[in-house]
Write a protein that holds these residues in place. Sequence first.
Motif, mmCIF file in Angstrom:
data_model
loop_
_atom_site.group_PDB
_atom_site.id
_atom_site.type_symbol
_atom_site.label_atom_id
_atom_site.label_comp_id
_atom_site.label_asym_id
_atom_site.label_seq_id
_atom_site.Cartn_x
_atom_site.Cartn_y
_atom_site.Cartn_z
ATOM 1 N N PHE A 84 -40.387 30.854 -38.262
ATOM 2 C CA PHE A 84 -39.689 30.085 -39.128
ATOM 3 C C PHE A 84 -38.814 31.007 -39.948
ATOM 4 O O PHE A 84 -39.309 31.815 -41.017
ATOM 5 C CB PHE A 84 -40.362 29.058 -40.288
ATOM 6 C CG PHE A 84 -41.182 28.265 -39.435
ATOM 7 C CD1 PHE A 84 -40.735 27.759 -38.270
ATOM 8 C CD2 PHE A 84 -42.731 27.914 -39.970
ATOM 9 C CE1 PHE A 84 -41.827 26.863 -37.812
ATOM 10 C CE2 PHE A 84 -43.318 27.469 -39.608
ATOM 11 C CZ PHE A 84 -42.972 26.576 -38.494
ATOM 12 N N HIS A 86 -36.431 31.019 -42.028
ATOM 13 C CA HIS A 86 -36.208 30.788 -43.552
ATOM 14 C C HIS A 86 -37.155 31.040 -44.453
ATOM 15 O O HIS A 86 -37.214 30.812 -45.696
ATOM 16 C CB HIS A 86 -35.425 29.658 -43.851
ATOM 17 C CG HIS A 86 -36.353 28.413 -43.267
ATOM 18 N ND1 HIS A 86 -37.084 28.393 -42.037
ATOM 19 C CD2 HIS A 86 -36.695 27.132 -43.981
ATOM 20 C CE1 HIS A 86 -37.777 27.270 -41.818
ATOM 21 N NE2 HIS A 86 -37.423 26.383 -43.045
ATOM 22 N N TYR A 95 -47.781 27.889 -43.587
ATOM 23 C CA TYR A 95 -47.107 26.761 -43.430
ATOM 24 C C TYR A 95 -48.342 25.630 -43.043
ATOM 25 O O TYR A 95 -48.453 24.498 -43.262
ATOM 26 C CB TYR A 95 -46.174 26.734 -42.275
ATOM 27 C CG TYR A 95 -45.616 25.706 -41.946
ATOM 28 C CD1 TYR A 95 -44.250 25.373 -42.655
ATOM 29 C CD2 TYR A 95 -45.764 24.622 -40.901
ATOM 30 C CE1 TYR A 95 -43.375 24.011 -42.586
ATOM 31 C CE2 TYR A 95 -45.291 23.243 -41.015
ATOM 32 C CZ TYR A 95 -44.268 23.135 -41.560
ATOM 33 O OH TYR A 95 -43.412 21.922 -41.196
ATOM 34 N N LEU B 160 -39.272 25.797 -32.861
ATOM 35 C CA LEU B 160 -39.799 25.659 -34.305
ATOM 36 C C LEU B 160 -40.457 24.468 -34.776
ATOM 37 O O LEU B 160 -41.431 24.499 -35.531
ATOM 38 C CB LEU B 160 -38.509 26.179 -35.210
ATOM 39 C CG LEU B 160 -37.683 27.348 -34.996
ATOM 40 C CD1 LEU B 160 -36.859 27.606 -36.067
ATOM 41 C CD2 LEU B 160 -38.700 28.519 -35.178
ATOM 42 N N ALA B 174 -42.186 18.100 -40.601
ATOM 43 C CA ALA B 174 -41.576 19.164 -39.719
ATOM 44 C C ALA B 174 -39.831 19.078 -39.805
ATOM 45 O O ALA B 174 -39.399 20.091 -39.820
ATOM 46 C CB ALA B 174 -42.136 18.872 -38.179
ATOM 47 N N THR B 177 -38.958 20.082 -43.410
ATOM 48 C CA THR B 177 -38.987 21.723 -43.889
ATOM 49 C C THR B 177 -38.630 22.644 -42.821
ATOM 50 O O THR B 177 -38.307 23.698 -43.101
ATOM 51 C CB THR B 177 -40.702 21.960 -44.036
ATOM 52 O OG1 THR B 177 -41.106 21.457 -42.496
ATOM 53 C CG2 THR B 177 -41.290 21.189 -44.910
ATOM 54 N N ILE B 178 -38.376 22.180 -41.628
ATOM 55 C CA ILE B 178 -37.801 23.033 -40.688
ATOM 56 C C ILE B 178 -36.360 23.051 -39.920
ATOM 57 O O ILE B 178 -35.397 23.417 -40.472
ATOM 58 C CB ILE B 178 -38.641 23.152 -39.299
ATOM 59 C CG1 ILE B 178 -40.092 23.647 -39.841
ATOM 60 C CG2 ILE B 178 -38.394 24.047 -38.379
ATOM 61 C CD1 ILE B 178 -40.480 24.796 -40.357
ATOM 62 N N SER B 181 -33.943 21.943 -42.948
ATOM 63 C CA SER B 181 -33.846 23.098 -43.934
ATOM 64 C C SER B 181 -32.768 24.111 -43.334
ATOM 65 O O SER B 181 -32.083 24.676 -44.055
ATOM 66 C CB SER B 181 -35.022 23.797 -44.100
ATOM 67 O OG SER B 181 -35.720 23.018 -45.281
ATOM 68 N N LEU B 182 -33.135 24.530 -41.827
ATOM 69 C CA LEU B 182 -32.467 25.508 -41.227
ATOM 70 C C LEU B 182 -31.027 24.930 -40.949
ATOM 71 O O LEU B 182 -29.971 25.890 -40.881
ATOM 72 C CB LEU B 182 -32.987 25.760 -40.000
ATOM 73 C CG LEU B 182 -34.408 26.527 -40.379
ATOM 74 C CD1 LEU B 182 -35.226 26.908 -38.760
ATOM 75 C CD2 LEU B 182 -33.862 28.147 -40.662
#
Lengths: 348, 258
Positions: A84, A86, A95, B160, B174, B177-178, B181-182
Amino acid sequence: MIEIINLRKKFGNFQLKNINLSVNKGEYFILLGPSGAGKTVFIECIAGLHKIDSGKIIIDGTDVTNLPPEKRNIGLVFQEYALFPHMSVRENIEYGLKAKKIPKERRDQLIRETAKILRIENILDRSPKNLSGGEKQRVALARALVIEPKVLLLDEPLSALDAPMRRELREELRRIHREICVTTIHVTHDQIEAYSLSDRVGVIFNGKLFEVGPPEDVFRRPKNEDVAKFLGFENIFKGSVKEYRNGLSEIDINGVIIEVAGHYKGEVTVAVRPEDITIYSSRIESSARNKFLGKIIDYIDLGALVKLKIDIGIPISALITKKSFLDLNLQRERQVHIAFKASSVHII
Amino acid sequence: MKRDILTISFIFSSAIILFMLIFPILNLILSTPVTDLISAATDNEVILSIYLSLITSTIATIIAFLLGTPLAYLLARKDFYGKNFIDSILDLPILIPHTVAGIALLALFGPRGIIGRPLSELGIYFIDTIYGIIVAMLFVSAPLYIKAAKEAFESINPNLFKVARSLGASPVRAFFTIDFSLAMRGIFTGATLCWARALSEFGAVIILAYYPYTAPVIIFKRFTTWGLSASKPISALLLIITLGIFLFLRFLRRESVD
């Protein structure tokens, strides 16, 4: 232990065909196959990322076929690591523990322990963007292992690394597996990985699992011509058995007679690995049953090794060291003697 | 180092296009006397129209964000029948003349429209109301947001999300948070574009809701009634406010990225 029973999955024109596989607890299993064979789809099915069309997946006695990925407790590492970007290394590792609602103290303890095993204690606060390929690989492994998975799935985990790093991490994978002893399925197209890491190997082709067994068995005695070619059997010929005597079968391949250990009949496919062929500059006495005079048609310099193409009535590939090549002063059109044992000939 | 003819010609043509883009804006601001700007800024009708434009374009952007993000994600991540068609449809509001968009919306949201008629029975009207302005703004600006958000999601490695799921994260966890967020940077850019496009919309808005006046409509009204001198200070004022907000949003984005 993981059991896969009659797994089928269709993906457009591609299909995983009725795969049956059992991987023992703590075993390091390598699934070997060329690109497009279905390796990644297969492990993604095990991880629950694709719903399978039919079949069952059983992990440690529990049928997980219909469970979502987050309920399967499987560690997954992709070829390009999929860290990840970030999050820091520590946050990456944390995580899964957070998702599983592990208390903070326990999380810190598990991160410390896993980082120690993976030897990444000193990079926990760094960003994945600033890590080398090897470090990224270790972090991806740490993130997958910290959740104490029942099965670890590795999708071409060493492919993105340069050769020296790949060697180093191959040994690391072996060490980590010995230390943690987690049931592992590692998919790769690299035969060296399969030889050096696996307890058992399976070969997958066009979505079908062809062979499963100890590496020595699978590599020396493939049961399928396509598998044999993929595993480096370059000398594959169709022939017919002429005679059987003293435990040896004589096989006629376009007039060239090859002797093979065992009793065979009718039309057969003969396979010989190029590294099993010995080259001599002059006729010598050898215990090998198959001895021929031939002419070098061509050769390819592979660095430490040289691959020769020799005409003995049929074209034979032989792999010798560079030193032997130079010592024997070999060159194109040169006549040479070749020999290989009857036991080196494999009938598919 | 001596520059080649290609670079020189490219610099020359770039200078021309940049001049064409920047000069009218600079000229508008610099040629407007400060006294005219102050009188426009103290004109109640102008203030209300700018305020209305800011509010309606922000609401349109929020709606585009709430409804467009899931669509952008589906388009970026899933394969389904009609995906290419939907992708092409998203270009239509950008491609068609905005007066045509206004007519199309009027036919749908007007008192005899398929949507307008049943909603009018509930007391919700679109002609000459704030709802009409928002619908018109949303129609022309949402595709910009959806396309930007889709590109942002597409740029994220799908593995990811898979890893996050395997680590125990639910699909919702998921996603937030992934992937979300990105994609935030692209989503923010898309939302800014969407907001700017909504704020500047005139053609579709004027057909559906001439009144209450949005800023572009009042500029048009003053221009057609009293001419350039009456509409220029309002235009300059709107331009200064928009540029100010736009620069502030860019600063926010850079700060968040750093």
